[in-house]
Design a protein around this motif. Structure first.
Motif, short mmCIF file in Angstrom:
data_model
loop_
_atom_site.label_atom_id
_atom_site.label_comp_id
_atom_site.label_asym_id
_atom_site.label_seq_id
_atom_site.Cartn_x
_atom_site.Cartn_y
_atom_site.Cartn_z
N LEU A 58 0.83 -1.20 0.00
CA LEU A 58 0.00 0.00 0.00
C LEU A 58 0.87 1.26 0.00
CD1 LEU A 58 -2.74 1.41 0.21
CD2 LEU A 58 -2.62 1.11 2.69
N VAL A 59 1.92 1.26 0.81
CA VAL A 59 2.83 2.41 0.86
C VAL A 59 3.55 2.56 -0.49
CG1 VAL A 59 4.93 3.32 1.93
CG2 VAL A 59 3.12 2.34 3.34
N ALA A 60 3.94 1.46 -1.11
CA ALA A 60 4.58 1.53 -2.42
C ALA A 60 3.65 2.14 -3.45
CB ALA A 60 5.02 0.12 -2.86
N PHE A 61 2.38 1.79 -3.38
CA PHE A 61 1.37 2.38 -4.27
C PHE A 61 1.28 3.89 -4.07
CE2 PHE A 61 -3.14 3.72 -4.54
CZ PHE A 61 -3.31 3.63 -5.90
N PHE A 111 2.56 7.54 -6.59
CA PHE A 111 1.88 8.79 -6.90
C PHE A 111 2.62 9.99 -6.32
CE2 PHE A 111 -1.53 5.91 -7.92
CZ PHE A 111 -2.18 6.54 -8.97
N SER A 112 3.19 9.83 -5.13
CA SER A 112 3.89 10.97 -4.51
C SER A 112 5.12 11.35 -5.33
CB SER A 112 4.27 10.63 -3.08
OG SER A 112 5.32 9.67 -3.04
N PHE A 121 9.17 6.52 1.49
CA PHE A 121 10.24 5.59 1.19
C PHE A 121 10.90 5.06 2.47
CE2 PHE A 121 10.22 7.03 -3.25
CZ PHE A 121 10.37 5.80 -3.88
N VAL A 122 11.04 5.91 3.47
CA VAL A 122 11.56 5.43 4.75
C VAL A 122 10.60 4.41 5.35
CG1 VAL A 122 12.09 6.09 7.12
CG2 VAL A 122 12.91 7.50 5.23
#
Length: 442
Positions: free
Chosen positions: A25-28, A32-33, A208-209
């Motif tokens: 989910l964070v990679a998704f 976009f970020s 990313f962290v």
């Protein structure tokens, strides 16, 4: 009461699965970020995108319509023509103004494709974006803030379009400087925009962290199943990229439908969305390609027969000739740089990071191969073919082989030549002698 080992392992697996899902989910979100950060807050990317927009025919047509409309909205062309015509011909000023507008539209579309206008367009976008960044950072004087608005001035471009369209100079001189002005931000929106800009700048780093912590934690907690966890991380990156592409497609239909007020404008809106989100496609495919590389790396370290066969073939090279083995990995790295399936391969820092990752992965694979096959030795191709003829591809005696005792003699010869290890020789000898006993029973 102490928990059983099975219960503890189950909890670890559940926790690893949760971390992997959250990491995906964070990679998704990170996809976009990164896109928004590089598209909205990077001047070079902004100028590149705006230039590509100008190269699109549908957008050119709408932009030409806007520019010509600005000329006619700020100058009474019919009245100016009537003044220039003799009294008996002034009734023709209206039709002449309409005809001139059609000619101006076609001339403007042609002018938009000219290198001079494209250079002006690129420069205007560069100056405007640099000014916008200054405003978002709390300063800047290029864009005016009069009457509660932040305005970008396109009067020079409007005048250039009129000139290229062949409109009379006397008429162009009456075009006011504010013709073609576009409102970027209302004054009450500036504060909110500055906060959003700060968030956009920081969000990729934060995500990313967090991504490293989630995926790294999953791999660490997986313990003896770390290879499987690494493979799942690869699938996670690929899924994140695929979801980003899917969201882009679905959002494009909704956004272009909202922006396109008429059917005539819809092709231009679709083209603008496709071009404006092309960088998102690059980021998404980079995530997919990175995921594929991770899955491939996990497969090479896996337990499948092909992967073990590759490690077995590579083990003597890792032991006796590590230079060519590392050179082979470096060759793959160079090919990936030339292909650049991941955007990071186009940047020096990304190239350096992947060089470290490739070197680390090669070293880990080398250690694994040497641990699994400590006695493998380099042998000529003739010996390899002899082994295949004797044992086939799976280590079993090939069809039509000699009797068991003859096979033992051949095994001993292959062992002496280095084609078989001591362990393999004993195993195949046992099988051959077992077949001898079966023949005697018969």
């Amino acid at each position: 009461m102490a928990q059983s080992p099975d219960h503890t392992r189950h909890r670890h697996r559940v926790l690893v699965a949760v971390l992997l899902v959250l990491g995906t989910l964070v990679a998704f979100l990170a996809t976009f970020s990164v896109w928004v950060n590089r598209q909205a807050l990077n001047t070079d990317n902004w100028v590149t995108t705006s230039t590509r927009l100008l190269e699109n025919e549908q957008i050119d047509e709408q932009l030409a319509t806007f520019m010509v409309g600005q000329l006619y909205a700020n100058v009474d062309v019919e009245a100016e023509l009537a003044k220039a015509l003799p009294p008996q011909a002034r009734a023709l000023a209206g039709p002449a103004a309409g005809g001139l507008r059609q000619l101006a539209q076609r001339a403007a579309e042609k002018a938009l494709a000219a290198p001079r206008f494209q250079a002006l367009w690129a420069e205007a976008n560069r100056e405007a974006h640099e000014a916008l960044l200054k405003i978002l950072d709390g300063g800047g004087s290029f864009a005016s803030t009069g009457e509660g608005e932040v305005t970008l001035h396109l009067g020079t471009l409007v005048g250039e379009v009129g000139k290229q369209a062949g409109l009379p100079q006397a008429l162009l001189e009456k075009v006011p400087p504010e013709a073609g002005n576009l409102t970027v931000l209302e004054s009450e929106q500036i504060s909110a925009a500055q906060k959003v800009a700060k968030l956009i700048r920081r969000l990729p780093v934060v995500l990313f962290v967090l991504l490293i912590l989630l995926y790294g934690g999953a791999i660490y907690l997986a313990r003896e199943r770390r290879r499987e966890a690494l493979r799942s991380v690869g699938f996670g990156f690929a899924i994140a990229g695929i979801l980003a592409l899917l969201v882009r497609a679905l959002a494009g239909d909704a956004i272009t439908g909202t922006l396109a007020t008429t059917a005539a404008v819809e092709p231009a809106a679709e083209a603008a969305w496709e071009i404006g989100t092309s960088l998102l496609v690059t980021v998404a495919w980079s995530a997919i390609a990175f995921g594929v590389l991770l899955v491939l790396g996990a497969w090479l370290a896996g337990r499948t027969a092909p992967a073990r066969a590759l490690r077995r073939e590579a083990s003597p090279y890792f032991r006796e000739r590590p230079g060519p083995a590392y050179a082979f990995a470096a060759g793959i790295w160079v090919l990936l740089i030339a292909w650049a399936p991941i955007a990071a391969f186009r940047k020096p820092l990304g190239i350096l990071v992947f060089a470290v990752l490739f070197a680390l992965g090669t070293e880990l694979l080398r250690r694994q191969a040497l641990t699994e096959f400590p006695h493998e030795q380099l042998q000529p191709l003739s010996m390899k073919f002899a082994t295949l003829r004797t044992f086939g591809h799976r280590g079993e005696p090939a069809a039509g082989a000699d009797d068991p005792l003859a096979r033992v003699e051949r095994l001993n010869r292959l062992r002496q030549e280095g084609a078989l290890t001591e362990t393999e020789f004993e195993e195949e000898k046992r099988k051959a002698l077992a077949r001898t006993g079966e023949s005697n029973d018969l």
